[in-house]
Design a protein around this motif. Sequence first.
Motif, PDB file in Angstrom:
ATOM      1  N   PHE A 111      10.927 -28.580 -44.884  1.00  0.00           N
ATOM      2  CA  PHE A 111      10.399 -29.941 -45.048  1.00  0.00           C
ATOM      3  C   PHE A 111       8.876 -30.027 -45.015  1.00  0.00           C
ATOM      4  O   PHE A 111       8.309 -31.078 -44.740  1.00  0.00           O
ATOM      5  CB  PHE A 111      10.988 -30.898 -43.989  1.00  0.00           C
ATOM      6  CG  PHE A 111      12.481 -30.980 -44.032  1.00  0.00           C
ATOM      7  CD1 PHE A 111      13.118 -31.682 -45.037  1.00  0.00           C
ATOM      8  CD2 PHE A 111      13.259 -30.332 -43.084  1.00  0.00           C
ATOM      9  CE1 PHE A 111      14.498 -31.748 -45.104  1.00  0.00           C
ATOM     10  CE2 PHE A 111      14.640 -30.391 -43.134  1.00  0.00           C
ATOM     11  CZ  PHE A 111      15.274 -31.095 -44.147  1.00  0.00           C
ATOM     12  N   ASP A 114       7.915 -32.369 -47.810  1.00  0.00           N
ATOM     13  CA  ASP A 114       8.804 -33.528 -47.962  1.00  0.00           C
ATOM     14  C   ASP A 114       8.072 -34.831 -48.263  1.00  0.00           C
ATOM     15  O   ASP A 114       8.489 -35.606 -49.130  1.00  0.00           O
ATOM     16  CB  ASP A 114       9.669 -33.698 -46.709  1.00  0.00           C
ATOM     17  CG  ASP A 114      10.884 -34.555 -46.995  1.00  0.00           C
ATOM     18  OD1 ASP A 114      11.662 -34.204 -47.899  1.00  0.00           O
ATOM     19  OD2 ASP A 114      11.028 -35.612 -46.355  1.00  0.00           O
ATOM     20  N   LYS A 115       6.956 -35.098 -47.571  1.00  0.00           N
ATOM     21  CA  LYS A 115       6.258 -36.381 -47.758  1.00  0.00           C
ATOM     22  C   LYS A 115       5.542 -36.461 -49.112  1.00  0.00           C
ATOM     23  O   LYS A 115       5.096 -37.523 -49.530  1.00  0.00           O
ATOM     24  CB  LYS A 115       5.272 -36.635 -46.625  1.00  0.00           C
ATOM     25  CG  LYS A 115       4.125 -35.651 -46.548  1.00  0.00           C
ATOM     26  CD  LYS A 115       3.225 -35.986 -45.365  1.00  0.00           C
ATOM     27  CE  LYS A 115       2.057 -35.010 -45.277  1.00  0.00           C
ATOM     28  NZ  LYS A 115       1.181 -35.316 -44.139  1.00  0.00           N
ATOM     29  N   HIS A 116       5.449 -35.320 -49.810  1.00  0.00           N
ATOM     30  CA  HIS A 116       4.790 -35.298 -51.127  1.00  0.00           C
ATOM     31  C   HIS A 116       5.788 -35.325 -52.286  1.00  0.00           C
ATOM     32  O   HIS A 116       5.402 -35.197 -53.442  1.00  0.00           O
ATOM     33  CB  HIS A 116       3.917 -34.047 -51.250  1.00  0.00           C
ATOM     34  CG  HIS A 116       2.828 -33.967 -50.231  1.00  0.00           C
ATOM     35  ND1 HIS A 116       1.740 -34.820 -50.234  1.00  0.00           N
ATOM     36  CD2 HIS A 116       2.659 -33.140 -49.160  1.00  0.00           C
ATOM     37  CE1 HIS A 116       0.947 -34.524 -49.222  1.00  0.00           C
ATOM     38  NE2 HIS A 116       1.481 -33.506 -48.550  1.00  0.00           N
TER      39      HIS A 116
END
Length: 398
Positions: A111, A114-116
Amino acid sequence: MMDADKALELVKSGATLLLLDVPQYTLIGIDTQVFSVGPAFKGIKMIPRGVHFVFYSSSTRDGKEFSPITGFFIDAGYSQVVVRMWDQQEERLIKVPEEEEERYRQAVRSFEFDKHLGPYDLSLYADWKRLSNYITKSTIERLEPIGGEITVTYEHGMLKNTCKSAMERVLDEQLRNSKFSSPAEEHPKRGCYYTPIPRIIKRKGIESEQLTSLNLDKTELLETLLVKDYGGSEESLLGELQFAFIAFLMGQSLEAFMQWKSLVSLLLGCTEAPFQTRSRLFTKFIKVIYYQLKYGLQKDRSVGEAGTSALLDDSWFSSDSFLHRLCKDFFSLVQDASVVDGDLLSWTRKLKELLENSLGWEFQQKSAVDGIYFEENDEYAPVVEMLDEPSGSEPTSS
């Protein structure tokens, strides 16, 4: 709203497309979805297992002009991570070395990215499945070009002698005048390995009447191609039809449009097969082009401001086009048949309604009966025959 546990499960089980170093404003698409790259964008997660089409268009620094689209098919497995990196010099996505790719895969599964990653919009997945349900991994391996990339940039030289319709000439002209387009001779011929479909059947040693008959009814040609080129598999032929349509619509490939046109012309040019040996194939075929045209002709959807719209322009299908003429003949054929499969009749009626409502086409017949609509007690209506095998769900209204 999806709950957190369900979302986490989809992130873990779905495939991920990790795209590194892609410049801002580049358009990245997957299936029927398009993303405009922002400063934090590094790819797409939660991609359902199965076949997908990934495509992209590089941009000028101000995000106002875009290059011709490049696309490629993938067959995504459970929790698979597909890694591509942007090559600044060539302005395209390239594969990374295996060792490097494995490190990125582990980082995705931990992860770290993950935020991208933007989520695949599952609400649009049903549309995609209707456009691609016959495409398999073997379809992709059989048809894709060397290197896998499908782009009109490589096609200018390949199609010099085949661009005949007004819209095909316009697209060819746009390609030649594009500031992103390199001279065709710089590119090797890297087209798809589509099945050759003869436009005219030529055969020595037979009488002219028989030859004329072979060209008027494409049934024998269809049967020959099914055995010789598709291993007897109707699904393989339909998979190629869908592959070509997606490469044309999402990938803007003129070569793909020509192949789609050839396959549609072949099938709509059969007068015997739909009612005797191949009624199931023709029901599936009409269903396939119904969903292709229904999706492509939607008026309420566009893709960004880049001119990379996944929409069919009405002018592709003018009332004097090949599709109008062939559909008119096919609808007339269904109307005049003494026996017709019920599912084939139902889907043919839906296709006729779609073309009338979306394009304003009229299919006036010589008889007093309009098209394939009949009064309940009309003695001239074809016999509707329901075959024993179920053929899937009933068609739903548009």
